[in-house]
Scaffold this active site. Structure first.
Site, PDB file in Angstrom:
ATOM      1  N   HIS A 124      12.988 107.110  91.169  1.00 49.01           N
ATOM      2  CA  HIS A 124      13.618 106.774  89.887  1.00 49.01           C
ATOM      3  C   HIS A 124      14.173 108.030  89.216  1.00 49.01           C
ATOM      4  O   HIS A 124      15.355 108.069  88.832  1.00 49.01           O
ATOM      5  CB  HIS A 124      12.587 106.099  88.977  1.00 49.01           C
ATOM      6  CG  HIS A 124      13.100 105.732  87.625  1.00 49.01           C
ATOM      7  ND1 HIS A 124      13.461 104.445  87.287  1.00 49.01           N
ATOM      8  CD2 HIS A 124      13.320 106.487  86.505  1.00 49.01           C
ATOM      9  CE1 HIS A 124      13.887 104.431  86.022  1.00 49.01           C
ATOM     10  NE2 HIS A 124      13.803 105.655  85.536  1.00 49.01           N
ATOM     11  N   GLU A 125      13.331 109.038  89.076  1.00 51.71           N
ATOM     12  CA  GLU A 125      13.774 110.257  88.394  1.00 51.71           C
ATOM     13  C   GLU A 125      14.850 110.976  89.200  1.00 51.71           C
ATOM     14  O   GLU A 125      15.751 111.604  88.614  1.00 51.71           O
ATOM     15  CB  GLU A 125      12.584 111.182  88.119  1.00 51.71           C
ATOM     16  CG  GLU A 125      11.512 110.585  87.211  1.00 51.71           C
ATOM     17  CD  GLU A 125      12.063 110.066  85.896  1.00 51.71           C
ATOM     18  OE1 GLU A 125      13.100 110.582  85.418  1.00 51.71           O
ATOM     19  OE2 GLU A 125      11.454 109.135  85.327  1.00 51.71           O
ATOM     20  N   HIS A 128      18.181 109.613  88.308  1.00 53.83           N
ATOM     21  CA  HIS A 128      18.717 110.289  87.116  1.00 53.83           C
ATOM     22  C   HIS A 128      19.321 111.637  87.498  1.00 53.83           C
ATOM     23  O   HIS A 128      20.386 112.030  86.991  1.00 53.83           O
ATOM     24  CB  HIS A 128      17.597 110.531  86.100  1.00 53.83           C
ATOM     25  CG  HIS A 128      17.204 109.330  85.300  1.00 53.83           C
ATOM     26  ND1 HIS A 128      18.110 108.530  84.639  1.00 53.83           N
ATOM     27  CD2 HIS A 128      15.967 108.808  85.028  1.00 53.83           C
ATOM     28  CE1 HIS A 128      17.459 107.567  83.995  1.00 53.83           C
ATOM     29  NE2 HIS A 128      16.170 107.714  84.220  1.00 53.83           N
ATOM     30  N   HIS A 131      22.705 111.397  88.904  1.00 56.02           N
ATOM     31  CA  HIS A 131      23.670 111.112  87.837  1.00 56.02           C
ATOM     32  C   HIS A 131      24.115 112.424  87.176  1.00 56.02           C
ATOM     33  O   HIS A 131      25.297 112.585  86.824  1.00 56.02           O
ATOM     34  CB  HIS A 131      23.014 110.186  86.809  1.00 56.02           C
ATOM     35  CG  HIS A 131      23.970 109.425  85.967  1.00 56.02           C
ATOM     36  ND1 HIS A 131      23.564 108.555  84.977  1.00 56.02           N
ATOM     37  CD2 HIS A 131      25.327 109.382  85.938  1.00 56.02           C
ATOM     38  CE1 HIS A 131      24.627 108.021  84.388  1.00 56.02           C
ATOM     39  NE2 HIS A 131      25.707 108.512  84.949  1.00 56.02           N
TER      40      HIS A 131
END
Length: 334
Positions: A124-125, A128, A131
């Site tokens: 998940h991190e 990020h 991104h």
């Protein structure tokens, strides 16, 4: 938990040795390589804590970013997991490449072993981080994750799906002592347990989101707890399912305008990430190059430089539908 063990025969203690931190980092990097042709080379540079590690991120020999991982819990660190940019990508007034950090709170050990939820948090991190690292905009103010609240969580929650790709687990979920890959029957149990209690979890979350929205519709309620009881009664919430968070300590509702009436956005992000990953499934591969290129072009590289709805339509050809989420949660046939 007893019912989950009975239905899925999933032994967390037996599962954990297959989720070594270093192997899960390798898995996240490998997925980024297969999707976006990124390469990760360890950097020997001074960092703010000896537990931290750094990598130079390149593509076709060209520098893209610096990625830092701060994975272990310690007394001076707040709880949770997050992604930050020590320096965001920009082209004006000067060209600058991003320096991105993932912070987690895993237990430090040798070797460090993760639960399946911990491994999902790592992916998940890192979503990020992608991104931030793949951002390609002019102004720092709209770089990377500087986007609408629901759009922030799209890349992170979307990247979680690659942890569930069977060949990723087969390659990287190897036993800490024997080095053997996860047995097929255990892999099947892991993936089968993913939807455990999704009916409960979905109702629990939606109830909290709708209460949050009602709190912020019109004048502030004189008695928030009375308003909460009224909303839950109107929704017909089953008495066995309580609020996900008790309203008096529900920080997302009252911590400031950044979240006020926005708790629903996490599930709306799930609607988008399920629909976005379905695009890869429809293309026949989780690593379809055309879908990966479209994801980078229209979502990961654009930051907040364009309207999020238009960006999603450019990637998917339409706005997201709820069907993929319901299917992924096992709440609908097909």
């Amino acid at each position: 938990q007893k019912r989950r063990v009975a239905e899925h025969d999933l032994d967390e203690a037996a599962l954990k040795p297959y989720f070594q931190l270093d192997r899960m980092i390798d898995a996240a990097f490998d997925c980024a390589t297969r999707l976006f042709a990124l390469e990760f080379k360890p950097l020997d540079v001074p960092l703010y804590h000896p537990d931290c590690r750094a990598w130079e991120v390149t593509r076709n020999g060209e520098h893209v970013a610096v990625f830092i991982g701060d994975y272990f819990a310690r007394g001076s660190k707040r709880s949770g997991a997050w992604c930050s940019a020590m320096r965001s990508q920009a082209k004006f007034p000067d060209v600058q490449s991003p320096i991105v950090i993932n912070v987690c709170n895993f237990a430090k050990a040798a070797p460090a072993l993760l639960s399946y939820d911990d491994a999902r948090t790592l992916f998940h991190e890192f979503g990020h981080a992608l991104h931030q690292m793949l951002s390609d905009v002019t102004y720092e103010s709209v770089s990377g994750t500087s986007v609408a609240r629901d759009f922030v969580e799209l890349p992170s929650q979307l990247f979680e799906h690659w942890l569930e790709v069977p060949d990723v687990l087969s390659q990287f979920a190897t036993h800490a002592k024997t080095g053997d890959p996860m047995p097929p029957e255990m892999l099947e149990k892991v993936l089968g347990a993913a939807n455990f209690d999704m009916g409960f979890a979905t109702v629990e979350y939606v109830a909290s989101a709708l209460v949050d929205l009602e709190f912020h519709d019109g004048a502030a309620p004189a008695d928030p707890m009375e308003k909460q009881a009224q909303v839950l009664a109107d929704l017909g919430i089953p008495p066995a399912i309580t609020m996900r968070h008790a309203t008096p300590q529900f920080a997302h509702v009252f911590s400031g305008d950044g979240y006020s009436s926005g708790y629903y956005s996490y599930m709306w992000s799930e609607v988008m990430d399920a629909d976005a990953f379905a695009a890869f499934e429809e293309a026949g591969s989780a690593f379809d190059p055309d879908r990966a290129a479209a994801l980078e072009q229209h979502i990961l590289s654009t930051g907040g430089s364009q309207d999020a709805a238009e960006l999603y339509k450019a990637f998917r050809g339409r706005l997201p539908g709820v069907e993929a989420l319901l299917k992924g949660r096992g709440l609908t046939a097909g």
